[in-house]
Design an enzyme around this catalytic site. Structure first.
Site, PDB file in Angstrom:
ATOM      1  N   LYS A 231     -45.513  -8.627  18.008  1.00 36.48           N
ATOM      2  CA  LYS A 231     -45.035  -8.229  16.689  1.00 36.48           C
ATOM      3  C   LYS A 231     -45.871  -7.098  16.120  1.00 36.48           C
ATOM      4  CE  LYS A 231     -44.523  -8.850  12.014  1.00 36.48           C
ATOM      5  NZ  LYS A 231     -45.404  -8.582  10.888  1.00 36.48           N
ATOM      6  N   CYS A 306     -32.211 -15.975   2.504  1.00 36.44           N
ATOM      7  CA  CYS A 306     -32.022 -16.653   3.793  1.00 36.44           C
ATOM      8  C   CYS A 306     -33.334 -17.301   4.228  1.00 36.44           C
ATOM      9  CB  CYS A 306     -31.537 -15.657   4.846  1.00 36.44           C
ATOM     10  SG  CYS A 306     -30.773 -16.435   6.289  1.00 36.44           S
ATOM     11  N   CYS A 313     -27.290 -20.107   0.538  1.00 33.56           N
ATOM     12  CA  CYS A 313     -26.022 -19.527   0.988  1.00 33.56           C
ATOM     13  C   CYS A 313     -25.093 -19.262  -0.189  1.00 33.56           C
ATOM     14  CB  CYS A 313     -25.357 -20.447   2.003  1.00 33.56           C
ATOM     15  SG  CYS A 313     -26.375 -20.746   3.472  1.00 33.56           S
ATOM     16  N   CYS A 316     -25.668 -15.875  -1.420  1.00 31.20           N
ATOM     17  CA  CYS A 316     -25.654 -14.842  -0.384  1.00 31.20           C
ATOM     18  C   CYS A 316     -24.323 -14.119  -0.353  1.00 31.20           C
ATOM     19  CB  CYS A 316     -25.950 -15.461   0.978  1.00 31.20           C
ATOM     20  SG  CYS A 316     -25.879 -14.276   2.332  1.00 31.20           S
ATOM     21  N   CYS A 322     -21.170 -15.127   7.865  1.00 28.51           N
ATOM     22  CA  CYS A 322     -22.273 -15.779   8.575  1.00 28.51           C
ATOM     23  C   CYS A 322     -21.834 -17.102   9.193  1.00 28.51           C
ATOM     24  CB  CYS A 322     -23.436 -16.026   7.618  1.00 28.51           C
ATOM     25  SG  CYS A 322     -24.810 -16.936   8.369  1.00 28.51           S
TER      26      CYS A 322
END
Length: 347
Positions: A231, A306, A313, A316, A322
Site C-alpha cells: 500500500k 460506506c 446505505c 448513499c 450497488c
DNA sequence: TTCCGGAACC
DNA sequence: GGTTCGGGAA
C-alpha cells in the site's frame, strides 16, 4: 545498477521509452475538463485490446499524472471533484464488456457524495509535509510520512512530521545519526511508534548507503524497506515520484471495491481476500487516469458512508447500483461480534 | 469496549 | 490466515 535512477524497467520495450521519465510535466491543477483523460487515451488508439494491454503491464507505461501532486492541491481537486465532466464522454466511446456495469455512474455518484460532505481524509493521507522542500528532501518526507501514516490518524502523522522537520530530523543523514530514543519521542503518539522508530533508522541508513541519500524509485526496491508494504510503496511511487505504477489499495478501497462487485478472484466471482488481490483485479480494468484519485475518493466515501460496520446505505446515492446495498446493515447480529477473544479474558 | 488509511512474523 | 504492535476517539 538501476538503484538511483528513476524507474526504467529492464523489460520495457522501445515504444514505451519515450514516455518514461516524464515526471512532473505539470504541477498545475488538473484541467477542468476531460482533456487529460482524452489526451491520455489519444496517445494510443482506445481500442479494447489496447486498453487491457496497458492495464496489464503498467510497469511499461508511465504517464506523467498531473493529478498526483497531492502535495500542493486540495483534496477535492485530487479526487477530481472540481471536474464536472469526468468520464462520461470518453466512456461513451469505450467498449463495455468485462467492465463492471455502470462503473462510471457509480464513480460519478461517489464524487457527488464526496462533494457535499467533508470527510476526515484530506489528502492521500500524509504527504503534504515537505511540499516546500527541494525534490530529494521532499521525496524523503513523503516516504517517512507514508511509513508513519499506517494505522494512524492524518493529523497525528502530520504532527510527527512537523516535529521531525522542526528538529532537523527529516533527512536520512540526520535520522541516521540520531538516537533511536529521540526518534521515538518525536514519533509519539503515532501508531506503533516504537517499531516505526526502529524501521525509520534502518530506512535512513539504507537510503544513505544504497541510494545516495535519496529514496528507492521502484516498487520492488521500496518493498525491501522495513515497514513499507504494498500500500505504502504505491503511495510513495504515486506521490513521491509522480510515477503511477499501481493503485494504492488500502482497507477502504479493498472493502468498497468488493461491495460494488468491481473485483473478484481471478476466474471466479468470489471476493478478493487481500488488498493486493484487489489491486491486481482493479488494475485489470480501471482506466489509468483513475488510479490515483480512486484512493482519496473511496477512502473518504468509506469513512463517511460506506463504513466497514453498518454502512449507511440509506444515505448513499448509488445504493441502487450497488449489489451489496442493505445487505449487511439490516440483518446479522448487530451487537455480538464473534471476533477473537481479545483482551477480554480476565487473567 | 470497539474501531481503526498496514506490515511483519508465526 | 491469524496475531501483534499503540494510542486515541467514539
Amino acid at each position: 545498477m538501476t538503484q538511483t535512477t528513476p524507474s526504467l524497467p529492464s523489460n520495457s520495450n522501445a515504444s514505451s521509452l519515450s514516455k518514461v521519465r516524464v515526471f512532473v510535466r505539470r504541477r498545475s491543477k488538473r484541467p477542468k475538463t476531460t482533456s487529460l483523460a482524452l489526451q491520455q487515451h489519444d496517445l494510443q488508439p482506445p481500442t479494447r485490446d489496447d486498453h487491457y494491454k496497458r492495464s496489464s503491464f503498467p510497469e511499461i507505461e508511465d504517464f506523467a499524472y498531473s493529478g498526483a501532486n497531492a502535495i500542493t492541491q486540495s483534496s477535492k481537486s485530487e479526487m477530481g471533484l472540481d471536474v464536472t465532466l469526468v468520464e462520461s464522454e470518453a466512456a461513451s466511446t469505450r467498449p463495455t464488456g468485462e467492465l463492471p456495469a455502470h462503473w462510471e455512474r457509480v464513480l460519478e455518484g461517489i464524487r457527488r457524495m464526496r462533494c457535499s460532505a467533508e470527510a476526515p481524509v484530506d489528502t492521500m493521507g500524509c504527504e503534504k509535509a515537505g511540499d516546500t522542500l527541494p525534490p530529494k528532501e521532499r521525496r524523503f518526507a513523503v516516504l517517512v510520512s507514508s511509513l508513519l501514516s499506517s494505522q494512524t490518524k492524518d493529523h497525528v502523522t502530520h504532527g510527527a512530521i512537523q516535529r521531525l522537520l522542526e528538529n532537523g530530523l527529516l533527512t536520512p543523514d540526520a535520522i541516521n545519526n540520531a538516537d533511536e530514543e529521540t526518534i521515538k519521542k518525536m514519533l509519539y503518539p503515532v501508531g506503533f511508534y516504537t517499531r516505526k522508530a526502529t524501521n525509520l533508522k534502518k530506512i535512513a541508513n539504507i537510503c544513505l548507503t544504497k541510494y545516495d541519500g535519496d529514496i528507492p524509485s521502484t516498487i520492488e526496491q521500496l518493498l525491501l524497506l522495513p515497514g513499507i508494504g504494498p500500500k505504502m510503496a504505491h503511495l510513495v511511487m504515486n506521490v513521491g515520484w509522480n510515477n503511477v505504477q499501481g493503485i494504492c489499495v488500502d482497507t477502504h478501497v479493498h472493502r468498497i471495491c468488493n461491495r460494488l462487485g468491481w473485483v473478484s478472484r481471478p476466474g471466479t466471482k468470489q471476493k478478493t481476500r487481500t488488498p493486493e488481490e484487489t489491486r491486481e483485479a482493479l488494475q485489470r480494468w480501471l482506466p489509468k487516469e483513475e488510479w490515483v484519485p480512486i484512493n482519496p475518493l473511496l477512502v473518504g466515501f468509506g469513512q463517511t458512508i460506506c463504513t466497514p460496520l453498518r454502512p449507511r446505505c440509506g444515505e448513499c446515492g448509488i445504493s441502487d447500483l450497488c449489489p451489496s446495498a442493505f445487505k449487511e446493515a439490516s440483518n446479522s447480529s448487530p451487537s455480538s461480534k464473534p471476533k477473537k477473544s481479545g483482551p477480554n479474558k480476565k487473567r
